[in-house]
Write a protein that holds these residues in place. Structure first.
Motif, PDB file in Angstrom:
ATOM      1  N   PRO A 174      23.573  -2.484   6.606  1.00 29.07           N
ATOM      2  CA  PRO A 174      22.861  -1.238   6.273  1.00 29.07           C
ATOM      3  C   PRO A 174      21.970  -1.402   5.048  1.00 29.07           C
ATOM      4  CG  PRO A 174      25.213  -0.848   6.621  1.00 29.07           C
ATOM      5  CD  PRO A 174      25.035  -2.326   6.564  1.00 29.07           C
ATOM      6  N   ARG A 175      20.920  -0.605   5.028  1.00 27.84           N
ATOM      7  CA  ARG A 175      19.989  -0.643   3.899  1.00 27.84           C
ATOM      8  C   ARG A 175      19.847   0.770   3.346  1.00 27.84           C
ATOM      9  NH1 ARG A 175      16.817  -5.157   3.838  1.00 27.84           N
ATOM     10  NH2 ARG A 175      14.975  -4.090   3.060  1.00 27.84           N
ATOM     11  N   THR A 176      19.594   0.858   2.078  1.00 31.63           N
ATOM     12  CA  THR A 176      19.445   2.154   1.422  1.00 31.63           C
ATOM     13  C   THR A 176      18.120   2.198   0.678  1.00 31.63           C
ATOM     14  OG1 THR A 176      20.486   3.721  -0.105  1.00 31.63           O
ATOM     15  CG2 THR A 176      20.607   1.391  -0.687  1.00 31.63           C
ATOM     16  N   ARG A 177      17.560   3.405   0.547  1.00 32.05           N
ATOM     17  CA  ARG A 177      16.272   3.526  -0.124  1.00 32.05           C
ATOM     18  C   ARG A 177      16.400   3.165  -1.589  1.00 32.05           C
ATOM     19  NH1 ARG A 177      14.741   8.848   0.699  1.00 32.05           N
ATOM     20  NH2 ARG A 177      15.106   9.426  -1.472  1.00 32.05           N
ATOM     21  N   ALA A 178      15.458   2.350  -2.065  1.00 33.62           N
ATOM     22  CA  ALA A 178      15.509   1.845  -3.439  1.00 33.62           C
ATOM     23  C   ALA A 178      14.439   2.461  -4.322  1.00 33.62           C
ATOM     24  CB  ALA A 178      15.356   0.325  -3.433  1.00 33.62           C
ATOM     25  N   VAL A 179      13.687   3.444  -3.791  1.00 35.61           N
ATOM     26  CA  VAL A 179      12.604   4.077  -4.545  1.00 35.61           C
ATOM     27  C   VAL A 179      12.711   5.591  -4.378  1.00 35.61           C
ATOM     28  CG1 VAL A 179      11.080   2.090  -4.201  1.00 35.61           C
ATOM     29  CG2 VAL A 179      10.994   4.005  -2.600  1.00 35.61           C
ATOM     30  N   PRO A 180      12.092   6.351  -5.280  1.00 35.14           N
ATOM     31  CA  PRO A 180      12.080   7.817  -5.113  1.00 35.14           C
ATOM     32  C   PRO A 180      11.341   8.216  -3.827  1.00 35.14           C
ATOM     33  CG  PRO A 180      11.406   7.197  -7.339  1.00 35.14           C
ATOM     34  CD  PRO A 180      11.442   5.935  -6.539  1.00 35.14           C
ATOM     35  N   THR A 181      11.669   9.399  -3.324  1.00 34.89           N
ATOM     36  CA  THR A 181      11.045   9.871  -2.086  1.00 34.89           C
ATOM     37  C   THR A 181       9.533   9.938  -2.214  1.00 34.89           C
ATOM     38  OG1 THR A 181      13.019  11.173  -1.553  1.00 34.89           O
ATOM     39  CG2 THR A 181      10.978  11.755  -0.412  1.00 34.89           C
ATOM     40  N   TRP A 182       9.040  10.428  -3.339  1.00 36.73           N
ATOM     41  CA  TRP A 182       7.593  10.570  -3.496  1.00 36.73           C
ATOM     42  C   TRP A 182       6.883   9.213  -3.456  1.00 36.73           C
ATOM     43  CZ3 TRP A 182       5.135   8.018  -7.356  1.00 36.73           C
ATOM     44  CH2 TRP A 182       5.882   7.615  -8.475  1.00 36.73           C
ATOM     45  N   PHE A 183       7.545   8.174  -3.979  1.00 44.27           N
ATOM     46  CA  PHE A 183       6.943   6.847  -3.955  1.00 44.27           C
ATOM     47  C   PHE A 183       6.884   6.317  -2.525  1.00 44.27           C
ATOM     48  CE2 PHE A 183       6.746   2.262  -4.363  1.00 44.27           C
ATOM     49  CZ  PHE A 183       5.874   2.073  -5.423  1.00 44.27           C
ATOM     50  N   ALA A 184       7.924   6.564  -1.741  1.00 45.51           N
ATOM     51  CA  ALA A 184       7.926   6.143  -0.340  1.00 45.51           C
ATOM     52  C   ALA A 184       6.813   6.853   0.432  1.00 45.51           C
ATOM     53  CB  ALA A 184       9.283   6.428   0.297  1.00 45.51           C
ATOM     54  N   VAL A 185       6.646   8.161   0.161  1.00 37.43           N
ATOM     55  CA  VAL A 185       5.582   8.926   0.836  1.00 37.43           C
ATOM     56  C   VAL A 185       4.216   8.376   0.442  1.00 37.43           C
ATOM     57  CG1 VAL A 185       4.465  11.180   0.998  1.00 37.43           C
ATOM     58  CG2 VAL A 185       6.969  11.020   1.051  1.00 37.43           C
ATOM     59  N   LEU A 186       4.027   8.074  -0.840  1.00 35.49           N
ATOM     60  CA  LEU A 186       2.755   7.506  -1.304  1.00 35.49           C
ATOM     61  C   LEU A 186       2.483   6.170  -0.635  1.00 35.49           C
ATOM     62  CD1 LEU A 186       0.317   7.546  -3.226  1.00 35.49           C
ATOM     63  CD2 LEU A 186       1.783   6.513  -4.975  1.00 35.49           C
ATOM     64  N   THR A 187       3.526   5.367  -0.454  1.00 34.89           N
ATOM     65  CA  THR A 187       3.365   4.063   0.202  1.00 34.89           C
ATOM     66  C   THR A 187       2.880   4.242   1.627  1.00 34.89           C
ATOM     67  OG1 THR A 187       5.139   3.132  -1.155  1.00 34.89           O
ATOM     68  CG2 THR A 187       4.526   1.919   0.826  1.00 34.89           C
ATOM     69  N   HIS A 188       3.452   5.192   2.353  1.00 41.07           N
ATOM     70  CA  HIS A 188       3.062   5.393   3.749  1.00 41.07           C
ATOM     71  C   HIS A 188       1.656   5.995   3.856  1.00 41.07           C
ATOM     72  CE1 HIS A 188       6.903   4.009   4.954  1.00 41.07           C
ATOM     73  NE2 HIS A 188       7.567   5.039   4.477  1.00 41.07           N
ATOM     74  N   ILE A 189       1.264   6.791   2.881  1.00 42.13           N
ATOM     75  CA  ILE A 189      -0.128   7.270   2.846  1.00 42.13           C
ATOM     76  C   ILE A 189      -1.069   6.089   2.629  1.00 42.13           C
ATOM     77  CG2 ILE A 189      -1.790   8.620   1.495  1.00 42.13           C
ATOM     78  CD1 ILE A 189       0.462  10.641   0.972  1.00 42.13           C
ATOM     79  N   THR A 190      -0.654   5.170   1.770  1.00 41.79           N
ATOM     80  CA  THR A 190      -1.448   3.966   1.524  1.00 41.79           C
ATOM     81  C   THR A 190      -1.559   3.125   2.792  1.00 41.79           C
ATOM     82  OG1 THR A 190      -0.653   3.977  -0.765  1.00 41.79           O
ATOM     83  CG2 THR A 190      -1.691   1.957   0.011  1.00 41.79           C
ATOM     84  N   THR A 191      -0.523   3.146   3.617  1.00 35.86           N
ATOM     85  CA  THR A 191      -0.579   2.435   4.900  1.00 35.86           C
ATOM     86  C   THR A 191      -1.740   2.939   5.747  1.00 35.86           C
ATOM     87  OG1 THR A 191       1.836   2.175   4.875  1.00 35.86           O
ATOM     88  CG2 THR A 191       0.715   1.829   6.977  1.00 35.86           C
ATOM     89  N   LEU A 192      -1.953   4.249   5.741  1.00 35.65           N
ATOM     90  CA  LEU A 192      -3.062   4.826   6.509  1.00 35.65           C
ATOM     91  C   LEU A 192      -4.410   4.344   5.965  1.00 35.65           C
ATOM     92  CD1 LEU A 192      -1.782   8.513   6.909  1.00 35.65           C
ATOM     93  CD2 LEU A 192      -1.638   6.634   8.563  1.00 35.65           C
ATOM     94  N   ALA A 193      -4.514   4.242   4.637  1.00 37.76           N
ATOM     95  CA  ALA A 193      -5.758   3.738   4.039  1.00 37.76           C
ATOM     96  C   ALA A 193      -5.997   2.290   4.439  1.00 37.76           C
ATOM     97  CB  ALA A 193      -5.703   3.878   2.522  1.00 37.76           C
ATOM     98  N   LEU A 194      -4.930   1.498   4.452  1.00 41.27           N
ATOM     99  CA  LEU A 194      -5.053   0.099   4.876  1.00 41.27           C
ATOM    100  C   LEU A 194      -5.486   0.008   6.337  1.00 41.27           C
ATOM    101  CD1 LEU A 194      -4.622  -2.953   4.400  1.00 41.27           C
ATOM    102  CD2 LEU A 194      -2.229  -2.615   5.054  1.00 41.27           C
ATOM    103  N   ALA A 195      -4.869   0.816   7.192  1.00 43.07           N
ATOM    104  CA  ALA A 195      -5.210   0.795   8.612  1.00 43.07           C
ATOM    105  C   ALA A 195      -6.665   1.209   8.837  1.00 43.07           C
ATOM    106  CB  ALA A 195      -4.272   1.722   9.388  1.00 43.07           C
ATOM    107  N   ALA A 196      -7.124   2.229   8.103  1.00 45.26           N
ATOM    108  CA  ALA A 196      -8.512   2.678   8.236  1.00 45.26           C
ATOM    109  C   ALA A 196      -9.482   1.601   7.763  1.00 45.26           C
ATOM    110  CB  ALA A 196      -8.715   3.964   7.438  1.00 45.26           C
ATOM    111  N   THR A 197      -9.133   0.920   6.679  1.00 41.92           N
ATOM    112  CA  THR A 197      -9.995  -0.148   6.165  1.00 41.92           C
ATOM    113  C   THR A 197     -10.143  -1.264   7.188  1.00 41.92           C
ATOM    114  OG1 THR A 197      -9.256   0.337   3.898  1.00 41.92           O
ATOM    115  CG2 THR A 197     -10.326  -1.779   4.275  1.00 41.92           C
ATOM    116  N   ILE A 198      -9.029  -1.663   7.782  1.00 43.53           N
ATOM    117  CA  ILE A 198      -9.069  -2.737   8.785  1.00 43.53           C
ATOM    118  C   ILE A 198      -9.835  -2.282  10.024  1.00 43.53           C
ATOM    119  CG2 ILE A 198      -7.644  -4.105  10.355  1.00 43.53           C
ATOM    120  CD1 ILE A 198      -5.504  -4.109   8.133  1.00 43.53           C
ATOM    121  N   PHE A 199      -9.595  -1.048  10.472  1.00 43.10           N
ATOM    122  CA  PHE A 199     -10.261  -0.538  11.676  1.00 43.10           C
ATOM    123  C   PHE A 199     -11.779  -0.561  11.515  1.00 43.10           C
ATOM    124  CE2 PHE A 199     -12.231   3.110  13.816  1.00 43.10           C
ATOM    125  CZ  PHE A 199     -11.953   2.790  15.151  1.00 43.10           C
ATOM    126  N   PHE A 200     -12.253   0.001  10.414  1.00 43.47           N
ATOM    127  CA  PHE A 200     -13.709   0.047  10.216  1.00 43.47           C
ATOM    128  C   PHE A 200     -14.278  -1.333   9.907  1.00 43.47           C
ATOM    129  CE2 PHE A 200     -12.798   4.602   9.427  1.00 43.47           C
ATOM    130  CZ  PHE A 200     -13.681   5.135  10.354  1.00 43.47           C
TER     131      PHE A 200
END
Length: 314
Positions: A174-200
């Motif tokens: 099992p694994r447990t979250r090692a960062v605050p919730t807001w940091f995890a949310v920010l990371t996943h938002i950054t994932t969208l920016a990365l995906a958009a950069t690669i797509f375009f």
């Protein structure tokens, strides 16, 4: 008959002990070695695939799976374009063999390391699918959308092999979250920016001068406009990663060291992107830009996986 009662070697003490303790006993050195080779091969094939496109060798082999209707290998009259295209096809075989080797080595521990077995299986399946897509690319005369998908799929395989490496050095379970919730949310938002950069970025290349062959019909979009659109999410991505790095160091979060690597890769990526645009897209710079995109995505994959840690290692 005497019985050997010698105790097993003790784990090292001191600074090296922490690294020793976090190595899962079920994963031996051979798996890690071949996993590294597989990752390197996946990055390399992006470079060789880029060479095919940037030298106009996309149709260097006019057929698939043969190179010509009558020959598996390029003939002398096909020139350097045939050699470059066939070299990339040969690299596909190397990638496949390394992926298969990792899967075979993981088979014996699949019960206790299902995560590694699944990731290794995805890589093998992805390599086979990529070979088929490569054939479709030739059959469609280097359709830009198919070529773009081919590159994106290769980049995803780089991310999967990077994920395998991360999990191979982590304890199972099992694994447990090692960062605050807001940091995890920010990371996943950054994932969208990365995906958009690669797509375009892929869409921009599909309408630029490097589409694999001089006679290939582009997607039909304005490449100059797309280049600017591609830059916008790229700058946003750079800014988001910088915010993540500052927060991670302030809070001593696990992803902080990999965020340094990611930020460095993105900074170089932006520099190369601006440079290549000002110099009229020279082939070498475009190729470097393609490889850096894959390495940036791999580093970001590690950052995402470091949002959690094994429970046993906490």
């Amino acid at each position: 008959m005497s019985v050997d009662t010698a105790a097993p070697p003790a784990a090292p003490s001191g600074p090296g002990r922490r690294f020793w303790d976090r190595l899962p006993e079920s994963v031996d050195r051979r798996i890690r070695v071949f996993a590294w080779l597989s990752f390197i091969a996946e990055v390399t094939i992006i470079a060789t695939g880029g060479a095919v496109r940037l030298t106009g060798s996309g149709l260097g082999c006019s057929e698939w799976p043969l190179c010509t209707p009558d020959s598996l290998v390029p003939t002398e009259d096909m020139g350097i374009h045939g050699v470059i295209e066939f070299g990339n096809r040969t690299m596909t075989g190397v990638v496949g063999l390394l992926a298969l080797a990792v899967l075979v080595l993981v088979l014996r521990i699949r019960a206790e390391r299902r995560d590694l077995f699944v990731l290794a299986s995805v890589v093998v399946g992805g390599v086979v699918a990529q070979a088929i897509v490569g054939g479709i690319t030739v059959w469609t005369g280097l359709n830009p959308f198919v070529v773009g998908f081919h590159y994106t799929a290769s980049l995803l395989l780089v991310c999967v092999t990077a994920a395998f490496l991360v999990r191979a050095y982590d304890r199972p379970g099992p694994r447990t979250r090692a960062v605050p919730t807001w940091f995890a949310v920010l990371t996943h938002i950054t994932t969208l920016a990365l995906a958009a950069t690669i797509f375009f970025g892929v869409l921009t290349t599909g309408n630029g001068p490097h589409s694999g062959d001089a006679n290939v019909v582009r997607d039909g979009f304005d490449a100059t406009l797309l280049a600017h659109i591609h830059a916008w999410p790229g700058y946003i991505l750079l800014g988001l990663v910088l915010v993540m790095l500052i927060a991670a160091w302030a809070l001593h979060l696990p992803p902080r060291r990999w965020l340094i690597a990611l930020l460095a890769a993105l900074a170089v990526q932006v520099f190369v992107g601006v440079w290549q645009a000002r110099e009229g897209l020279p082939e070498l710079l475009v190729g470097i830009h393609m490889v850096l995109a894959a390495l940036s995505a791999a580093a970001f994959t590690v950052v995402v996986l470091r949002l959690k840690r094994p429970v046993s290692g906490s």
